[in-house]
Write an enzyme that holds these catalytic residues in place. Structure first.
Site, PDB file in Angstrom:
ATOM      1  N   ILE A  65       0.860  -1.185   0.000  1.00  0.00           N
ATOM      2  CA  ILE A  65       0.000   0.000   0.000  1.00  0.00           C
ATOM      3  C   ILE A  65       0.899   1.240   0.000  1.00  0.00           C
ATOM      4  CG2 ILE A  65      -1.943   1.185   1.095  1.00  0.00           C
ATOM      5  CD1 ILE A  65      -2.689  -1.443   2.463  1.00  0.00           C
ATOM      6  N   PRO A  66       1.553   1.511  -1.135  1.00  0.00           N
ATOM      7  CA  PRO A  66       2.374   2.724  -1.220  1.00  0.00           C
ATOM      8  C   PRO A  66       1.483   3.951  -1.019  1.00  0.00           C
ATOM      9  CG  PRO A  66       2.718   1.296  -3.132  1.00  0.00           C
ATOM     10  CD  PRO A  66       1.545   0.768  -2.388  1.00  0.00           C
ATOM     11  N   HIS A  67       1.968   4.913  -0.260  1.00  0.00           N
ATOM     12  CA  HIS A  67       1.145   6.074   0.035  1.00  0.00           C
ATOM     13  C   HIS A  67       2.015   7.272   0.376  1.00  0.00           C
ATOM     14  CE1 HIS A  67       1.923   3.946   3.820  1.00  0.00           C
ATOM     15  NE2 HIS A  67       1.952   5.140   4.378  1.00  0.00           N
ATOM     16  N   CYS A  68       1.413   8.450   0.224  1.00  0.00           N
ATOM     17  CA  CYS A  68       2.082   9.681   0.633  1.00  0.00           C
ATOM     18  C   CYS A  68       1.055  10.790   0.791  1.00  0.00           C
ATOM     19  CB  CYS A  68       3.165  10.091  -0.360  1.00  0.00           C
ATOM     20  SG  CYS A  68       2.566  10.548  -1.995  1.00  0.00           S
ATOM     21  N   LEU A 103      -2.054   5.168  -2.610  1.00  0.00           N
ATOM     22  CA  LEU A 103      -2.911   6.186  -2.016  1.00  0.00           C
ATOM     23  C   LEU A 103      -2.154   7.510  -1.889  1.00  0.00           C
ATOM     24  CD1 LEU A 103      -5.690   6.637  -0.585  1.00  0.00           C
ATOM     25  CD2 LEU A 103      -4.549   5.957   1.539  1.00  0.00           C
TER      26      LEU A 103
END
Length: 152
Positions: A65-68, A103
């Site tokens: 779930i890569p997110h920033c 996300l």
């Protein structure tokens, strides 16, 4: 928040050729920028890569779930990716990743961001949900499975 509030039908990539973690994050950044022209590809990529440097977003069982958070982002947005072949993502369980939920959220949405991440992790921890996503043969089917899931 519902997945359908985060994810547009055009934000789903099925059987994507991956290659590497960095390449997937580049593709994801470009796709999100295409969907949201107010967000620059380089800014998204720098945000995602910066977060990965803090520790892998590979949560195990073939899921990441890569997110920033970005100042330029006005509304939370997501991208769902099913890879044709799993890639090394430095996941906590050492397993290669074939499902990614990317996300990007506004910088000020800290509490909502953390709650959404927790709910996504819980959803992706369900073997039946992961299997349905892996069995999807098209972007449309992938979108239907994802948006048919409960609230995140």
């Amino acid at each position: 928040m519902l997945i359908s509030e985060l994810l547009a039908p055009s934000g789903v990539l099925c059987a994507l050729e991956g290659g590497s973690k960095k390449r997937i994050l580049e593709i994801a950044s470009q796709q999100i920028s295409d969907l949201h022209p107010e967000l620059e590809t380089e800014t998204i990529f720098a945000g995602l890569l910066g977060r990965e440097r803090l520790g892998s977003t590979g949560i195990g069982e073939g899921v990441a779930i890569p997110h920033c958070r970005l100042d330029e982002c006005e509304k939370a947005t997501a991208l769902l990716i099913q890879l044709k072949e799993p890639i090394d993502f430095d996941a906590i369980d050492g397993s290669p990743v074939d499902l990614l939920f990317v996300l990007v959220v506004p910088s000020e949405a800290c509490d909502q961001h953390l709650q959404t991440l927790g709910n996504l992790a819980e959803l992706f921890s369900q073997a039946s949900f992961r299997q349905q996503l892996r069995n999807a043969g098209s972007a449309e089917e992938l979108f239907t499975v994802a948006t048919g899931a409960r609230q995140v």
